[in-house]
Structures are given as structure tokens and as C-alpha cells.
Scaffold this active site. Sequence first.
Site, PDB file in Angstrom:
ATOM      1  N   SER A 237       0.824  -1.224   0.000  1.00  0.00           N
ATOM      2  CA  SER A 237       0.000   0.000   0.000  1.00  0.00           C
ATOM      3  C   SER A 237       0.856   1.271   0.000  1.00  0.00           C
ATOM      4  O   SER A 237       1.851   1.374   0.710  1.00  0.00           O
ATOM      5  CB  SER A 237      -0.909   0.008   1.228  1.00  0.00           C
ATOM      6  OG  SER A 237      -1.556   1.256   1.316  1.00  0.00           O
ATOM      7  N   MET A 238       0.412   2.231  -0.801  1.00  0.00           N
ATOM      8  CA  MET A 238       1.078   3.531  -0.848  1.00  0.00           C
ATOM      9  C   MET A 238       0.493   4.447   0.229  1.00  0.00           C
ATOM     10  O   MET A 238       0.916   5.586   0.379  1.00  0.00           O
ATOM     11  CB  MET A 238       0.819   4.187  -2.206  1.00  0.00           C
ATOM     12  CG  MET A 238       1.617   3.611  -3.316  1.00  0.00           C
ATOM     13  SD  MET A 238       3.330   4.105  -3.137  1.00  0.00           S
ATOM     14  CE  MET A 238       4.093   2.553  -3.400  1.00  0.00           C
ATOM     15  N   LYS A 293     -13.885  -4.688   2.942  1.00  0.00           N
ATOM     16  CA  LYS A 293     -14.791  -3.528   2.819  1.00  0.00           C
ATOM     17  C   LYS A 293     -16.244  -3.859   3.158  1.00  0.00           C
ATOM     18  O   LYS A 293     -16.935  -3.050   3.775  1.00  0.00           O
ATOM     19  CB  LYS A 293     -14.714  -2.959   1.407  1.00  0.00           C
ATOM     20  CG  LYS A 293     -13.389  -2.283   1.123  1.00  0.00           C
ATOM     21  CD  LYS A 293     -13.335  -1.736  -0.271  1.00  0.00           C
ATOM     22  CE  LYS A 293     -11.953  -1.181  -0.540  1.00  0.00           C
ATOM     23  NZ  LYS A 293     -11.776  -0.652  -1.868  1.00  0.00           N
ATOM     24  N   ASN A 315     -14.889   1.885   2.662  1.00  0.00           N
ATOM     25  CA  ASN A 315     -13.420   1.926   2.560  1.00  0.00           C
ATOM     26  C   ASN A 315     -12.826   2.927   3.545  1.00  0.00           C
ATOM     27  O   ASN A 315     -11.618   3.099   3.594  1.00  0.00           O
ATOM     28  CB  ASN A 315     -12.976   2.275   1.125  1.00  0.00           C
ATOM     29  CG  ASN A 315     -13.150   3.738   0.806  1.00  0.00           C
ATOM     30  OD1 ASN A 315     -14.048   4.394   1.335  1.00  0.00           O
ATOM     31  ND2 ASN A 315     -12.300   4.271  -0.060  1.00  0.00           N
ATOM     32  N   GLY A 358     -15.841  -8.085 -12.221  1.00  0.00           N
ATOM     33  CA  GLY A 358     -15.769  -8.277 -10.775  1.00  0.00           C
ATOM     34  C   GLY A 358     -16.986  -7.694 -10.095  1.00  0.00           C
ATOM     35  O   GLY A 358     -17.643  -6.784 -10.639  1.00  0.00           O
ATOM     36  N   GLY A 361     -16.111  -5.223  -3.487  1.00  0.00           N
ATOM     37  CA  GLY A 361     -16.338  -3.893  -2.916  1.00  0.00           C
ATOM     38  C   GLY A 361     -16.093  -2.764  -3.896  1.00  0.00           C
ATOM     39  O   GLY A 361     -16.915  -1.842  -4.022  1.00  0.00           O
ATOM     40  N   ALA A 362     -14.967  -2.805  -4.620  1.00  0.00           N
ATOM     41  CA  ALA A 362     -14.647  -1.708  -5.543  1.00  0.00           C
ATOM     42  C   ALA A 362     -15.637  -1.680  -6.707  1.00  0.00           C
ATOM     43  O   ALA A 362     -16.086  -0.618  -7.143  1.00  0.00           O
ATOM     44  CB  ALA A 362     -13.217  -1.859  -6.060  1.00  0.00           C
ATOM     45  N   LEU A 443      -8.542  -0.577 -12.188  1.00  0.00           N
ATOM     46  CA  LEU A 443      -8.493   0.063 -10.862  1.00  0.00           C
ATOM     47  C   LEU A 443      -7.160  -0.193 -10.154  1.00  0.00           C
ATOM     48  O   LEU A 443      -6.808   0.505  -9.210  1.00  0.00           O
ATOM     49  CB  LEU A 443      -9.628  -0.446  -9.967  1.00  0.00           C
ATOM     50  CG  LEU A 443     -11.072  -0.266 -10.429  1.00  0.00           C
ATOM     51  CD1 LEU A 443     -12.018  -0.453  -9.240  1.00  0.00           C
ATOM     52  CD2 LEU A 443     -11.320   1.100 -11.043  1.00  0.00           C
TER      53      LEU A 443
HETATM   54  P1  NAP Z   1     -12.836  -7.619  -3.488  1.00  0.00           P
HETATM   55  O1  NAP Z   1     -13.912  -7.027  -2.689  1.00  0.00           O
HETATM   56  O2  NAP Z   1     -12.095  -8.790  -2.936  1.00  0.00           O
HETATM   57  O3  NAP Z   1     -13.437  -8.029  -4.911  1.00  0.00           O
HETATM   58  C1  NAP Z   1     -12.665  -8.640  -5.895  1.00  0.00           C
HETATM   59  C2  NAP Z   1     -13.570  -9.123  -7.012  1.00  0.00           C
HETATM   60  O4  NAP Z   1     -12.736  -9.716  -7.988  1.00  0.00           O
HETATM   61  C3  NAP Z   1     -14.567 -10.184  -6.569  1.00  0.00           C
HETATM   62  O5  NAP Z   1     -15.779 -10.038  -7.258  1.00  0.00           O
HETATM   63  C4  NAP Z   1     -13.860 -11.480  -6.972  1.00  0.00           C
HETATM   64  O6  NAP Z   1     -14.750 -12.531  -7.267  1.00  0.00           O
HETATM   65  C5  NAP Z   1     -13.197 -11.030  -8.248  1.00  0.00           C
HETATM   66  N1  NAP Z   1     -12.075 -11.892  -8.565  1.00  0.00           N
HETATM   67  C6  NAP Z   1     -10.953 -12.093  -7.827  1.00  0.00           C
HETATM   68  N2  NAP Z   1     -10.145 -12.966  -8.452  1.00  0.00           N
HETATM   69  C7  NAP Z   1     -10.780 -13.333  -9.584  1.00  0.00           C
HETATM   70  C8  NAP Z   1     -10.464 -14.226 -10.633  1.00  0.00           C
HETATM   71  N3  NAP Z   1      -9.318 -14.893 -10.652  1.00  0.00           N
HETATM   72  N4  NAP Z   1     -11.354 -14.371 -11.648  1.00  0.00           N
HETATM   73  C9  NAP Z   1     -12.513 -13.679 -11.642  1.00  0.00           C
HETATM   74  N5  NAP Z   1     -12.883 -12.829 -10.677  1.00  0.00           N
HETATM   75  C10 NAP Z   1     -12.021 -12.659  -9.657  1.00  0.00           C
HETATM   76  O7  NAP Z   1     -11.733  -6.526  -3.849  1.00  0.00           O
HETATM   77  P2  NAP Z   1     -11.975  -4.975  -4.142  1.00  0.00           P
HETATM   78  O8  NAP Z   1     -11.761  -4.205  -2.905  1.00  0.00           O
HETATM   79  O9  NAP Z   1     -13.233  -4.848  -4.872  1.00  0.00           O
HETATM   80  O10 NAP Z   1     -10.727  -4.630  -5.083  1.00  0.00           O
HETATM   81  C11 NAP Z   1     -10.680  -5.087  -6.415  1.00  0.00           C
HETATM   82  C12 NAP Z   1      -9.487  -4.445  -7.115  1.00  0.00           C
HETATM   83  O11 NAP Z   1      -9.645  -3.050  -7.210  1.00  0.00           O
HETATM   84  C13 NAP Z   1      -8.164  -4.668  -6.399  1.00  0.00           C
HETATM   85  O12 NAP Z   1      -7.172  -4.911  -7.353  1.00  0.00           O
HETATM   86  C14 NAP Z   1      -7.897  -3.349  -5.719  1.00  0.00           C
HETATM   87  O13 NAP Z   1      -6.540  -3.106  -5.548  1.00  0.00           O
HETATM   88  C15 NAP Z   1      -8.506  -2.373  -6.717  1.00  0.00           C
HETATM   89  N6  NAP Z   1      -8.914  -1.135  -6.067  1.00  0.00           N
HETATM   90  C16 NAP Z   1      -8.288   0.012  -6.443  1.00  0.00           C
HETATM   91  C17 NAP Z   1      -8.674   1.197  -5.865  1.00  0.00           C
HETATM   92  C18 NAP Z   1      -8.000   2.466  -6.269  1.00  0.00           C
HETATM   93  O14 NAP Z   1      -8.146   3.448  -5.555  1.00  0.00           O
HETATM   94  N7  NAP Z   1      -7.317   2.498  -7.378  1.00  0.00           N
HETATM   95  C19 NAP Z   1      -9.676   1.243  -4.902  1.00  0.00           C
HETATM   96  C20 NAP Z   1     -10.291   0.040  -4.568  1.00  0.00           C
HETATM   97  C21 NAP Z   1      -9.895  -1.145  -5.148  1.00  0.00           C
HETATM   98  P3  NAP Z   1     -15.582 -13.288  -6.114  1.00  0.00           P
HETATM   99  O15 NAP Z   1     -16.628 -12.322  -5.714  1.00  0.00           O
HETATM  100  O16 NAP Z   1     -16.117 -14.483  -6.805  1.00  0.00           O
HETATM  101  O17 NAP Z   1     -14.604 -13.592  -5.030  1.00  0.00           O
END
Ligand code: NAP
Length: 509
Positions: A237-238, A293, A315, A358, A361-362, A443
Site C-alpha cells: 500500500s502507498m 470492505k 473503505n 468483478g 467492494g470496488a 483500478l
Molecule cells: P474484493 O472485494 O475482494 O473483490 C474482488 C472481485 O474480484 C470479486 O468479485 C472477486 O470474485 C473477483 N475476482 C478475484 N479474483 C478473480 C479471478 N481470478 N477471476 C474472476 N474474478 C475474480 O476486492 P476490491 O476491494 O473490490 O478490489 C478489487 C481491485 O480493485 C483490487 O485490485 C484493488 O486493488 C482495486 N482497487 C483500487 C482502488 C483504487 O483506488 N485504485 C480502490 C479500490 C480497489 P468473487 O466475488 O467471486 O470472489
Amino acid sequence: MEDIERHATAAWRGGADCVELRIDDFTDDPGRIAAFLESHDRRKWILTCRSITQGGASTAAPSDRAKLLLAARGRSRALIDFEYADFSAFSNGCRQLQWARAGSDGDTATGILSQHAFDGEPPDVAALLAAMAKIDRRIIPKVAYAPIDIAGCFPALDAMHAARTAVIAIAMDEAGLWTRVLARKFGTFGTYASLDDSCTTAAGQIDLATARGLYHWPSINAETRVFGVLGDPVAHSMGPRLFNGWFEQHGINAVYLPLRVSRERSCLSRFLDGCKDREWLDLGGFSVTIPHKEAMLKYVGSGADGLATSIGAANTVVAADKKWTAHNTDCYAAIDSLCAALGCDRGDLSGLSVDVLGCGGAARAVLAGLRAFGCCVTVYGRSPEKTCSVAQTFGATAKPWIQRAETSCEVLINATPIGMSSDEDSSPMPSASLERRRIVFDLIYNPLETKLLGDARSLGVATLNGLDMFVRQAAAQFEVWTGQMPDLDAARRIVMESLLQRQTGESSV
Ligand code: NAP
């Protein structure tokens, strides 16, 4: 001896107050160390010959280690650190181990007694420290243990908070990082830091530059408020870089720490309950990241605001009072980042067709924003029930993960972790399916260019990484916590530089 001199000089230059000399495998004449310590006696030293059973490299018998330490200390004022178990087993019969009671210089510390536990079960930290302190008031008691997870750090924090004299209480490993940094807040003897990654003497030890530069160790005091990013993983994390910089720029006495809250054994609720029970931690709030989240929203319950509730994920947590509140700053950060890349306002998004990969949460935050501004959204997830439920909540269309390459909406947004730094060679999409997109938005911000974005760029499609969104959601969190808005451009530069440095560092290793 040359290494000792070189390393000690580097430590002093780096701002160390005290240098620990580890002589576990020193076979030279200890008189040479004594001469060196005596000639640098205005400096503070700890002299340690750690046994193998306590995590060091020395196989010598306790009495031989004691002899070596006494000879190496010479007439200097270096504090000898000795294993408590060996001290209590041998001190009555072994004159060499009487050093702890030697000397008559009032309250000045004469040494450290230490106990290390590596089996994951936190020892009774307070009882151990009390037993050691009883031996002599000039002894600094030290306990270091490997916590089972971050909630296992509370015994160390409790002991530091309750201590009336100088103590050292450390929870090791990544989960224990906050005990190392907060040692300063509780006014304990200090914390251990390595010169660099190659010289760490215990798991989870941070280096001197990180302790002083990133966590502003010299400025931490009893009033310092505590913030952090909780998730698993969090090492990449940054957040600490950004928030600690902002706290300093805005003159706010606070520190922001990575808090690794694992997915297992209901770690999140045990950690949060433990934090709530300890007002003296002076918690200010948390950033919440993968995978907590949604669970965080549930934990905060009625304290969640309308946006976070409608998204179903939080978040941001304000943890200043007993009544915690939860918020979601991802939603507008994602929308504003996309608008900036497309060169339009939020209102111009109406009618835009968007594919979202996906449904975590995001994704929910992105969907809430896109739908609020009239986009036509299709969401792809690997779990049919979850995908349908998310799509229904936000008025989007649900499609099976396997069909993700069959459509081509104007915008593609990756809201899965596929392609993150731990999985850099993967992409959630076959590259051919990226053609004809107006923009591909990933993202993820570490790496800055994921395989997905690289593939899109090579097809001449516009790309957007998660850096701008990350900075915007973090700035909104800072505003929620402090009422002040930081400089976004400077923040983008800081994150970009850090990521590039990290990438260059990693690739040159
Ligand atoms: P999360 O709540 O764990 O959700 C991840 C989603 O990705 C879930 O729907 C999961 O499926 C799906 N997924 C994971 N691995 C997969 C795979 N191999 N094949 C298909 N689907 C898959 O995580 P999140 O918080 O939403 O974060 C998601 C991404 O966004 C991360 O990379 C995070 O770093 C990034 N993000 C970036 C920011 C930013 O400020 N730039 C902010 C938030 C998040 P299941 O539901 O089936 O488990």
C-alpha cells in the site's frame, strides 16, 4: 571489526539513538570490541550474543556467552542484553551472570533481559516483564513474540501502555509492525530498526530510514493519533507514504500504519473489538482495503452513511469516538478519475456503455457511481448468484464471467485483483477483446501498467490506471478525518515516484 565500525557509523548517520552490537558468531578477541566500545563510550550501545534457542546464532553455553559479553563490554557503559531463561536458570550459581546486579550507579540501566517466543501463542507479556523487572530496577525487560495475527499484538500494546518504567514489548512479523512504531507513543525504551533489509535481526523489523522517514518516529509522542490501512495484503500500500506526508504537511500529530488484518479466524472483528476496548490507542480512523470492505460496513452497522450502505462496502472508517462511522470514497474517486480521463463532467456520462469485471467492494462502488450518472452497465463475475445480486442492486445487467470477451462496450473497467503486482503476468481479458474500446480503466495502481493496460495500449486504445482514483479516494478520506483537502497533484507525483522506484528496485534485484 571493520564491519562493526562501518555499520555503527551508518546507523549514527541515519539517526539511531543507540546501536545494538550482535556478537553471536564473533570469534575474534573480545578485547578488541571492548577497546572499540570504550573509545565510543559517549554513544549508547546494546551488546548481545543471542542464543540459537532465542532466535540468534550462538551455540555457546550461557556461562560462556556471559563471559564473552563481559569481556566485550570491558569498561564501557554498553547495556548487555541477556536471555531471561538462561539468567533465571543460572544466575544463582554463576558469577558471570551477576552483571545485572553489578554497579552502583543509581537508576542508570545496567542491562536488558529478554525473552523471545516464536510459536505464535502470545506469552503472558505483562507477567514476564514484571518478573524481569523484579530482578533489579535497573534492568530493562524485553519480550518479543510472533503473534498469531494482528489481534495477537494487543498483549504487547497493553504491556507498553501499562508500563511505568522502560520496557521493550514487540510483536514480530508483518502483523506486529504497529507495536514497533507505537513503542514511541508509549514512551518505552525504544524500538529496533535495521540498517537495511539485509541486516534485519527479527521478522517484521523495519529499517531505520523507514522508521524515521516514513513513520516520522522522532515526532511520535503520547498525543499522536493513530490511523492505518487495514487489509490483506497491505505491504504494497502507498497509503503510509501519502497520509504520513499529508499529516506532516498539515501539521497534524498523527501516524498512518499498514495493519495486516488476515482473512482467517474472524481476525477483523477480534482486531476491531480490541481497538474499541482501548481508547488510549487514540485511533483516528482506518482506510479499508481488500478483502474487508463489506465486512467493515456490517461491523459499523448503523454508523455507515447512506452512500456506503447503498454500495454495501466501506473503505473509510472514522474511529475517533466510541460511535464509529463508515463511508465510501471509492465511488466518486472512480467516477471523477474516469471523467478526467475522458475529458468530461459527471453529467456527460449519461448513456455511456460500460463493462465492469468483478463484483466485490470496488466494483460495487464503481457501479453505484456509473448508474447514478446514467451509464448502461454490464457486470461480469465468476459467481452467478453474486453477479446477479450486484447487478440487480444497481440496475445493471449481469453476465457470466465466461462471456466477458463477447461484448465490447465503450468503457471496460477491471475491478478484480487480476494483474496486481503479485500476479503481474495475468490479465482478466483476452487482448483481442479490447479492440474498439474507447478506454480501458484498470483500478489496479501497482503496477502502474498492468498486462491488461499494456495489451490495450498496444492496440491503440486509451488507458487509465488506478493511481488517480487511489489519490482521489485517499484525499477524500483525509478530508473526512481532518476537514482538510490535500494537494492532489503533489500526491500523484509522490505515488508515481514511489511506484517507479519500487519497480526499478524490484527489477534490479
Ligand atoms: P474484493 O472485494 O475482494 O473483490 C474482488 C472481485 O474480484 C470479486 O468479485 C472477486 O470474485 C473477483 N475476482 C478475484 N479474483 C478473480 C479471478 N481470478 N477471476 C474472476 N474474478 C475474480 O476486492 P476490491 O476491494 O473490490 O478490489 C478489487 C481491485 O480493485 C483490487 O485490485 C484493488 O486493488 C482495486 N482497487 C483500487 C482502488 C483504487 O483506488 N485504485 C480502490 C479500490 C480497489 P468473487 O466475488 O467471486 O470472489
